[in-house]
Design a protein around this motif. Structure first.
Motif, PDB file in Angstrom:
ATOM      1  N   ALA A 183      -6.999  14.033  -5.750  1.00 39.55           N
ATOM      2  CA  ALA A 183      -6.284  13.258  -4.733  1.00 39.55           C
ATOM      3  C   ALA A 183      -7.134  12.128  -4.161  1.00 39.55           C
ATOM      4  N   ALA A 184      -8.425  12.379  -3.905  1.00 39.62           N
ATOM      5  CA  ALA A 184      -9.280  11.347  -3.324  1.00 39.62           C
ATOM      6  C   ALA A 184      -9.413  10.153  -4.264  1.00 39.62           C
ATOM      7  N   ALA A 185      -9.575  10.408  -5.567  1.00 39.94           N
ATOM      8  CA  ALA A 185      -9.690   9.317  -6.538  1.00 39.94           C
ATOM      9  C   ALA A 185      -8.386   8.529  -6.606  1.00 39.94           C
ATOM     10  N   LYS A 186      -7.276   9.228  -6.540  1.00 42.29           N
ATOM     11  CA  LYS A 186      -5.964   8.562  -6.576  1.00 42.29           C
ATOM     12  C   LYS A 186      -5.793   7.668  -5.350  1.00 42.29           C
ATOM     13  N   TYR A 187      -6.214   8.165  -4.190  1.00 47.75           N
ATOM     14  CA  TYR A 187      -6.108   7.371  -2.960  1.00 47.75           C
ATOM     15  C   TYR A 187      -6.990   6.131  -3.044  1.00 47.75           C
ATOM     16  N   LEU A 188      -8.252   6.304  -3.445  1.00 47.35           N
ATOM     17  CA  LEU A 188      -9.193   5.192  -3.478  1.00 47.35           C
ATOM     18  C   LEU A 188      -8.765   4.132  -4.488  1.00 47.35           C
ATOM     19  N   HIS A 189      -8.224   4.553  -5.626  1.00 43.60           N
ATOM     20  CA  HIS A 189      -7.778   3.591  -6.637  1.00 43.60           C
ATOM     21  C   HIS A 189      -6.581   2.782  -6.141  1.00 43.60           C
ATOM     22  N   ASN A 190      -5.702   3.415  -5.402  1.00 46.73           N
ATOM     23  CA  ASN A 190      -4.450   2.765  -5.015  1.00 46.73           C
ATOM     24  C   ASN A 190      -4.522   2.031  -3.686  1.00 46.73           C
ATOM     25  N   SER A 194      -5.442  13.958   6.286  1.00 48.19           N
ATOM     26  CA  SER A 194      -6.817  13.830   5.806  1.00 48.19           C
ATOM     27  C   SER A 194      -6.944  14.423   4.404  1.00 48.19           C
ATOM     28  N   LEU A 195      -7.792  13.796   3.571  1.00 48.12           N
ATOM     29  CA  LEU A 195      -8.020  14.253   2.203  1.00 48.12           C
ATOM     30  C   LEU A 195      -9.481  14.641   2.023  1.00 48.12           C
ATOM     31  N   LEU A 196      -9.718  15.783   1.408  1.00 47.25           N
ATOM     32  CA  LEU A 196     -11.092  16.169   1.079  1.00 47.25           C
ATOM     33  C   LEU A 196     -11.590  15.307  -0.071  1.00 47.25           C
ATOM     34  N   ALA A 222      -9.245   2.205 -16.944  1.00 43.75           N
ATOM     35  CA  ALA A 222      -8.987   3.375 -16.111  1.00 43.75           C
ATOM     36  C   ALA A 222      -8.820   4.557 -17.054  1.00 43.75           C
ATOM     37  N   TRP A 223      -8.949   5.759 -16.503  1.00 45.01           N
ATOM     38  CA  TRP A 223      -8.958   6.950 -17.352  1.00 45.01           C
ATOM     39  C   TRP A 223      -7.892   7.932 -16.901  1.00 45.01           C
ATOM     40  N   ILE A 224      -7.212   8.527 -17.881  1.00 43.96           N
ATOM     41  CA  ILE A 224      -6.280   9.616 -17.604  1.00 43.96           C
ATOM     42  C   ILE A 224      -6.542  10.740 -18.597  1.00 43.96           C
ATOM     43  N   ARG A 225      -6.226  11.969 -18.169  1.00 43.01           N
ATOM     44  CA  ARG A 225      -6.333  13.124 -19.055  1.00 43.01           C
ATOM     45  C   ARG A 225      -4.978  13.449 -19.625  1.00 43.01           C
ATOM     46  N   LEU A 226      -4.928  13.758 -20.917  1.00 40.76           N
ATOM     47  CA  LEU A 226      -3.685  14.151 -21.565  1.00 40.76           C
ATOM     48  C   LEU A 226      -3.837  15.543 -22.162  1.00 40.76           C
ATOM     49  N   GLU A 227      -2.746  16.298 -22.127  1.00 39.96           N
ATOM     50  CA  GLU A 227      -2.741  17.540 -22.889  1.00 39.96           C
ATOM     51  C   GLU A 227      -2.845  17.211 -24.374  1.00 39.96           C
ATOM     52  N   ARG A 228      -3.429  18.117 -25.131  1.00 39.05           N
ATOM     53  CA  ARG A 228      -3.697  17.829 -26.544  1.00 39.05           C
ATOM     54  C   ARG A 228      -2.420  17.519 -27.315  1.00 39.05           C
ATOM     55  N   SER A 287       0.828  -1.209   0.000  1.00 46.87           N
ATOM     56  CA  SER A 287       0.000   0.000   0.000  1.00 46.87           C
ATOM     57  C   SER A 287       0.860   1.256   0.000  1.00 46.87           C
ATOM     58  N   GLN A 288       1.946   1.241   0.758  1.00 50.88           N
ATOM     59  CA  GLN A 288       2.824   2.404   0.818  1.00 50.88           C
ATOM     60  C   GLN A 288       3.441   2.701  -0.539  1.00 50.88           C
ATOM     61  N   ARG A 289       3.825   1.650  -1.282  1.00 52.25           N
ATOM     62  CA  ARG A 289       4.377   1.867  -2.626  1.00 52.25           C
ATOM     63  C   ARG A 289       3.329   2.485  -3.546  1.00 52.25           C
ATOM     64  N   ARG A 290       2.104   1.999  -3.474  1.00 51.26           N
ATOM     65  CA  ARG A 290       1.044   2.502  -4.347  1.00 51.26           C
ATOM     66  C   ARG A 290       0.665   3.951  -4.008  1.00 51.26           C
ATOM     67  N   LEU A 291       0.833   4.328  -2.755  1.00 52.27           N
ATOM     68  CA  LEU A 291       0.415   5.662  -2.310  1.00 52.27           C
ATOM     69  C   LEU A 291       1.581   6.637  -2.201  1.00 52.27           C
ATOM     70  N   LYS A 292       2.732   6.250  -2.736  1.00 54.25           N
ATOM     71  CA  LYS A 292       3.931   7.081  -2.623  1.00 54.25           C
ATOM     72  C   LYS A 292       3.724   8.458  -3.254  1.00 54.25           C
TER      73      LYS A 292
END
Length: 214
Positions: free
Chosen positions: A114-121, A82-84, A177-183, A62-67
């Motif tokens: 940040a919350a989505a990143k935490y929940l996914h990892n 704490s994360l909003l 999974a989804w990521i946003r990219l610059e054009r 978990s620590q590696r995933r949340l680094k």
């Protein structure tokens, strides 16, 4: 505040997928208990939902995933915080005694959040959540309609199984999974895909990872 103003106790009972929902969302049913005999005419409930990250343990995996969120494990003593997750407003209709009202929380797969990143990892276990409530309760004092603010310390804790989040994401985004990219970045990735006659976006990304040794 009037001496006859009601006291409210709020408890989070569950976490389930919101139905129906075109986009991913979770529903958190609240059990709301008021002072016996007081007639509540309406409740406007503002909720700040936070992930109480320090309230659970993390193994090495978990620590590696949340680094990316909290840094190296040796710095978690000062970085783990704490994360909003979200803020929402719920309108609760009239009741006397107690009622159950759901809070609906839209969920995003945006990894810039940040919350989505935490929940996914978070691979397993429970997500420690804290619900911080403010708002206004409208009630009858005899025949008079009165209003009172919820005390600042009105809150509730709830431990949501990680599988609730995982199952919700799998329902709406099966095996993706989804990521946003610059054009500009997207255009370069598309050109790489065309240049190498790759069939899909997964093939394009995999070819780059294999080239980099990732």
């Amino acid at each position: 505040m009037s001496p006859t103003s009601p006291e409210l106790k709020i408890e989070v009972r569950d976490a389930v997928a919101a139905e129906p929902a075109a986009a991913p969302a979770l529903s958190f049913p609240l059990r709301i208990d008021a002072t016996p005999g007081v007639r509540i005419r309406a409740l406007t409930l503002s909720t700040q939902l936070r992930i109480d990250a320090p309230a659970r343990a993390y193994d090495e995996h978990s620590q590696r995933r949340l680094k990316e969120l909290f840094g190296e494990p040796e710095s978690w003593g000062r970085n783990l915080s704490s994360l909003l997750w979200t803020q929402t407003v719920t309108h609760v209709p009239a009741f006397t005694g107690s009622t159950v009202a759901p809070i609906t929380v839209p969920c995003t797969y945006d990894f810039d959040v940040a919350a989505a990143k935490y929940l996914h990892n978070l691979p397993d276990g429970e997500v420690p959540l804290r619900f911080l409530f403010t708002g206004t309760v409208f009630y009858l004092d005899g025949d008079r309609l009165q209003a009172a603010h919820l005390p600042w310390d009105t809150e509730a804790d709830f431990r949501m199984p990680v599988t609730v989040w995982q199952d919700l994401m799998e329902r709406h985004f099966p095996r993706t999974a989804w990521i946003r990219l610059e054009r500009d970045t997207f255009d370069r990735l598309y050109a790489h895909r065309v240049r190498h006659t790759l069939l899909g976006w997964d093939d394009a990304v995999r070819s780059l990872l294999e080239t980099s040794g990732g």
